[in-house]
Design an enzyme around this catalytic site. Structure first.
Site, PDB file in Angstrom:
ATOM      1  CG  ASP A   1       5.540  -4.556   0.406  1.00  0.00           C
ATOM      2  OD1 ASP A   1       6.723  -4.774   0.056  1.00  0.00           O
ATOM      3  OD2 ASP A   1       4.888  -3.618  -0.049  1.00  0.00           O
TER       4      ASP A   1
ATOM      5  CG  ASN B   1      -3.051   3.157  -5.089  1.00  0.00           C
ATOM      6  OD1 ASN B   1      -1.922   3.256  -4.613  1.00  0.00           O
ATOM      7  ND2 ASN B   1      -3.747   2.029  -5.028  1.00  0.00           N
TER       8      ASN B   1
ATOM      9  CG  HIS C   1       0.338   1.412  -2.878  1.00  0.00           C
ATOM     10  ND1 HIS C   1      -0.192   0.636  -3.880  1.00  0.00           N
ATOM     11  CD2 HIS C   1       1.677   1.393  -3.103  1.00  0.00           C
ATOM     12  CE1 HIS C   1       0.774   0.180  -4.648  1.00  0.00           C
ATOM     13  NE2 HIS C   1       1.916   0.628  -4.205  1.00  0.00           N
TER      14      HIS C   1
ATOM     15  CD  GLU D   1      -3.248  -1.263  -2.725  1.00  0.00           C
ATOM     16  OE1 GLU D   1      -3.220  -0.084  -3.121  1.00  0.00           O
ATOM     17  OE2 GLU D   1      -2.737  -2.191  -3.379  1.00  0.00           O
TER      18      GLU D   1
HETATM   19  C1  F6R Z   1       7.277  -2.276  -2.607  1.00  0.00           C
HETATM   20  C2  F6R Z   1       6.242  -1.409  -2.093  1.00  0.00           C
HETATM   21  C3  F6R Z   1       5.359  -0.597  -2.989  1.00  0.00           C
HETATM   22  C4  F6R Z   1       6.139   0.156  -4.056  1.00  0.00           C
HETATM   23  C5  F6R Z   1       5.196   0.985  -4.927  1.00  0.00           C
HETATM   24  C6  F6R Z   1       5.922   1.685  -6.058  1.00  0.00           C
HETATM   25  O1  F6R Z   1       7.935  -2.940  -1.558  1.00  0.00           O
HETATM   26  O2  F6R Z   1       6.065  -1.381  -0.927  1.00  0.00           O
HETATM   27  O3  F6R Z   1       4.638   0.314  -2.192  1.00  0.00           O
HETATM   28  O4  F6R Z   1       7.078   0.982  -3.440  1.00  0.00           O
HETATM   29  O5  F6R Z   1       4.203   0.163  -5.472  1.00  0.00           O
HETATM   30  O6  F6R Z   1       6.412   0.710  -6.939  1.00  0.00           O
HETATM   31  P1  F6R Z   1       7.367   1.097  -8.148  1.00  0.00           P
HETATM   32  O7  F6R Z   1       8.644   1.564  -7.562  1.00  0.00           O
HETATM   33  O8  F6R Z   1       7.534  -0.179  -8.914  1.00  0.00           O
HETATM   34  O9  F6R Z   1       6.646   2.160  -8.909  1.00  0.00           O
END
Ligand code: F6R
Length: 235
Positions: A67, A136, A138, A143
Site C-alpha cells: 500500500d 482493527n 486490517h 479496513e
Molecule cells: C503497512 C500495512 C498495514 C500495517 C498495519 C500494522 O504496509 O499494510 O496494514 O501492517 O497497520 O502497522 P504496525 O506494524 O505499525 O502496527
C-alpha cells in the site's frame, strides 16, 4: 496455518527474516509482497544483516508493496516508498527498477490501481506476501467493511487507522486520509503468506485467526489460505 510464538520482538524479527531469506534463497527470482509499519522494521534490519554477511542476495528479486498513502510525495519521510528505501532497498542489492510501491501521487487513482494489479500479474503473481496487522484487523489498508475487496483499490482510511498512524506525523491533521492498497483478493492470490504481529496485537490475532471469517475483521480471511505462517511474540 502455522503459528510460531517467539519470546520477544527480536526473536520474532529474526524468525521472520529466516522465513524470507529461506524463500529468497530457494527462489532467487521470486516476487515478494512487502509491508511497512513499525512491526517489520526489525525483520528488515535482519535481512540487511544477512545481505551484509553475504548470506542473501536480492539481485533477481521483484517486490510489490501492499500500500501507499495518496497525496504524499514519494520523497516525503512518511511515504511508504521512503520507508522501504530507508529500511531495506537502499541497503541491499535489489534492482530499484524491480521495486514497486503503488503510485499514490497519480491523480487518477483508479488507473493507478488497475496498473498496479496488472504489474503484479505480469510479474507472475506474488510468491511470498509479508503482512502486518492493524488493531482493527486490517491487512494492507483493507479496513473493516461489508465485503472483501477483490483487487488493488483506493481507500478512505478509518479514524482508528488515522489515529494509530498519527504517531509518525507532527499533527493528526497531517496524516493522509486516503491510500491505495492491494485488495484482499490480491493478497489471497499470493502463494505463501507470512503475518507478523507484536505482543500488542495478541487480542486481534486471536480474533482474526480463530474467530468467524468476516470482512468486518479483514485478516480473518487468511483462515481460507492454504499456506499462512503467523509469527507473534510474547513481549
Ligand atoms: C503497512 C500495512 C498495514 C500495517 C498495519 C500494522 O504496509 O499494510 O496494514 O501492517 O497497520 O502497522 P504496525 O506494524 O505499525 O502496527
Amino acid at each position: 496455518m502455522k503459528f510460531i510464538v517467539t519470546e520477544d520482538y527480536e526473536a520474532m524479527s529474526r524468525t521472520a527474516a529466516r522465513v524470507i531469506s529461506g524463500y529468497v534463497s530457494s527462489h532467487p527470482d521470486c516476487v515478494l509482497g512487502l509491508a511497512t509499519g513499525s512491526t517489520p522494521i526489525g525483520l528488515y534490519r535482519c535481512l540487511v544483516e544477512d545481505y551484509e554477511a553475504g548470506a542473501l542476495s536480492f539481485k533477481d528479486v521483484t517486490s510489490f508493496n501492499l500500500d501507499e498513502y495518496r497525496g504524499l510525495d514519494p520523497q516525503h519521510d512518511q511515504s511508504y516508498r521512503y520507508f522501504m528505501e530507508h529500511n531495506l532497498f537502499s541497503h541491499v542489492d535489489i534492482d530499484p527498477a524491480r521495486t514497486h510501491v503503488p503510485d499514490g501521487a497519480c491523480p487518477d487513482a483508479a488507473a493507478a490501481c488497475a496498473a498496479y494489479e496488472q504489474s503484479i500479474a505480469e510479474a507472475g503473481g506474488l510468491g511470498l506476501q509479508l503482512l502486518g496487522l492493524g488493531h482493527n484487523g486490517h491487512i494492507g489498508f483493507n479496513e473493516p467493511c461489508e465485503s472483501f475487496p477483490a483487487a488493488v483499490h483506493p481507500v478512505e482510511l478509518t479514524e482508528s487507522t488515522i489515529q494509530a498512524n498519527s504517531r509518525l506525523f507532527d499533527r493528526v491533521e497531517d496524516v493522509p486520509t486516503r491510500a491505495i492498497t492491494m485488495g484482499i483478493g490480491t493478497i489471497l492470490k499470493a502463494r505463501r503468506i507470512l503475518l507478523i504481529a507484536g505482543a500488542d496485537k495478541r487480542e486481534i490475532v486471536e480474533k482474526a485467526l480463530t474467530g468467524p471469517i468476516t470482512p468486518w475483521v479483514p485478516a480473518s480471511v487468511l483462515q481460507l489460505h492454504r499456506d499462512v505462517t503467523v509469527i507473534t511474540c510474547g513481549e
